[in-house]
Design a protein around this motif. Structure first.
Motif, mmCIF file in Angstrom:
data_model
loop_
_atom_site.group_PDB
_atom_site.id
_atom_site.type_symbol
_atom_site.label_atom_id
_atom_site.label_comp_id
_atom_site.label_asym_id
_atom_site.label_seq_id
_atom_site.Cartn_x
_atom_site.Cartn_y
_atom_site.Cartn_z
ATOM 1 N N MET A 21 1.507 4.925 -2.706
ATOM 2 C CA MET A 21 1.157 6.265 -2.260
ATOM 3 C C MET A 21 2.186 7.292 -2.728
ATOM 4 S SD MET A 21 -0.120 5.386 1.616
ATOM 5 C CE MET A 21 -0.764 7.049 1.889
ATOM 6 N N PRO A 22 1.739 8.369 -3.367
ATOM 7 C CA PRO A 22 2.670 9.420 -3.815
ATOM 8 C C PRO A 22 3.426 10.057 -2.660
ATOM 9 C CG PRO A 22 0.503 9.674 -4.849
ATOM 10 C CD PRO A 22 0.348 8.639 -3.785
ATOM 11 N N GLU A 23 2.779 10.183 -1.479
ATOM 12 C CA GLU A 23 3.451 10.777 -0.321
ATOM 13 C C GLU A 23 4.669 9.954 0.098
ATOM 14 O OE1 GLU A 23 0.298 9.869 -0.598
ATOM 15 O OE2 GLU A 23 -1.051 11.063 0.650
ATOM 16 N N TYR A 24 4.528 8.632 -0.010
ATOM 17 C CA TYR A 24 5.637 7.753 0.362
ATOM 18 C C TYR A 24 6.786 7.889 -0.632
ATOM 19 C CZ TYR A 24 8.246 3.497 1.444
ATOM 20 O OH TYR A 24 9.232 2.607 1.772
ATOM 21 N N ALA A 25 6.459 7.958 -1.923
ATOM 22 C CA ALA A 25 7.498 8.119 -2.944
ATOM 23 C C ALA A 25 8.242 9.437 -2.754
ATOM 24 C CB ALA A 25 6.869 8.059 -4.335
ATOM 25 N N LYS A 26 7.512 10.493 -2.416
ATOM 26 C CA LYS A 26 8.141 11.798 -2.177
ATOM 27 C C LYS A 26 9.054 11.738 -0.956
ATOM 28 C CE LYS A 26 6.996 16.667 -1.387
ATOM 29 N NZ LYS A 26 5.891 17.648 -1.183
ATOM 30 N N ALA A 27 8.606 11.045 0.083
ATOM 31 C CA ALA A 27 9.425 10.917 1.295
ATOM 32 C C ALA A 27 10.715 10.153 1.006
ATOM 33 C CB ALA A 27 8.624 10.215 2.387
ATOM 34 N N GLN A 28 10.622 9.135 0.144
ATOM 35 C CA GLN A 28 11.818 8.357 -0.185
ATOM 36 C C GLN A 28 12.823 9.183 -0.967
ATOM 37 O OE1 GLN A 28 12.269 5.256 1.245
ATOM 38 N NE2 GLN A 28 10.409 6.041 2.215
ATOM 39 N N VAL A 29 12.334 10.052 -1.839
ATOM 40 C CA VAL A 29 13.234 10.921 -2.599
ATOM 41 C C VAL A 29 14.003 11.844 -1.650
ATOM 42 C CG1 VAL A 29 13.330 12.817 -4.262
ATOM 43 C CG2 VAL A 29 11.878 10.839 -4.710
ATOM 44 N N ILE B 140 0.833 -1.202 0.000
ATOM 45 C CA ILE B 140 0.000 0.000 0.000
ATOM 46 C C ILE B 140 0.870 1.254 0.000
ATOM 47 C CG2 ILE B 140 -1.712 1.311 1.320
ATOM 48 C CD1 ILE B 140 -2.761 -1.392 2.364
ATOM 49 N N MET B 141 1.906 1.281 0.842
ATOM 50 C CA MET B 141 2.794 2.437 0.890
ATOM 51 C C MET B 141 3.465 2.686 -0.456
ATOM 52 S SD MET B 141 4.712 2.764 4.588
ATOM 53 C CE MET B 141 5.445 1.157 4.570
ATOM 54 N N GLY B 142 3.822 1.591 -1.141
ATOM 55 C CA GLY B 142 4.468 1.729 -2.435
ATOM 56 C C GLY B 142 3.584 2.374 -3.486
#
Length: 227
Positions: A37-45, A33-35
């Motif tokens: 989510m755009p918020e999660y991708a932004k946090a990883q960047v 689910i996290m994968g």
């Protein structure tokens, strides 16, 4: 979402309670689910950018240490004992500083660990709220996390509520949990009954085969004088 003790305790209480067999259970995959989510991708960047910056600083310090050591080796033969001791202390101090910096940034509960928690917490909170809503809508007693600390040896896809949580977050796939589209309606013509050319009708003459012409009729000659 990985509170294994609370989940196990809740499960034991439910199983011990009267009518526990009627309780509904389900599971989700929070990492999947996290994968999505755009918020999660932004946090990883953002997290990767910080990690790269700190890693470059660490590599620069290691280069400085290597330079100090090589200089010491090249000049060791001309150095007095007090000077050797001073250089050795500088090298040792540099090594200790590098280890301290590495532990501070990348060690257990270091800066990268704390930053990951800080950036992922809003995402995890959203997933938790969505899971809670799905559990209430589907009347689930317990909703497990497949990505949690608890090892799930087998998971029945029939109890997978991951897609429902994604839908609650507005990230559901169009081809999941949707009724199948109706296809075009086609009609099939009934098959024609084949006709046996050797089959005789009530008149005694065989029926012509399909696609063939009937043979011409013949008449007997009538004798003169016959009535």
């Amino acid at each position: 979402m990985k509170n294994i003790g609370g989940l196990l305790l809740a499960l034991l209480l439910l199983l011990a309670a009267p009518g526990a067999r009627a309780q509904k259970f389900g599971w989700v995959d929070s990492e999947f689910i996290m994968g999505k989510m755009p918020e999660y991708a932004k946090a990883q960047v953002e997290l990767n950018a910080l990690s790269d910056t700190w890693q470059k600083e660490l590599e620069a310090q290691k280069k400085d240490l290597d330079k100090l050591y090589r200089t010491y080796q090249a000049e060791e033969v001309v150095l007095t004992e007090p000077m050797k001791k001073k250089r050795q202390d500088e090298i040792l101090k540099k090594e200790q500083d590098i280890k301290a910096y590495q532990n501070k940034q990348f060690g257990y509960e270091g800066q990268i660990f704390k930053k990951r928690q800080e950036l992922n917490k809003p995402v995890q909170d959203k997933i938790f709220e969505a899971c809670e809503k799905v559990a209430k809508k589907k009347a689930l007693a317990v909703l497990f996390d497949k990505s949690g600390d608890m090892t799930m040896l087998y998971t029945n896809p029939a109890h997978d509520y991951t897609e429902f949580v994604l839908e609650e977050l507005g990230l559901g796939a169009e081809d999941r949990n949707q009724p199948a589209k109706k296809g075009p309606v086609t009609t099939v013509a009934p098959p024609k009954t084949p006709i046996d050319p050797n089959f005789e009708t009530d008149s005694g003459a065989p029926e012509p085969a399909a696609g063939t012409k009937a043979p011409p009729k013949t008449t007997r000659p009538v004798k003169k004088g016959a009535k």
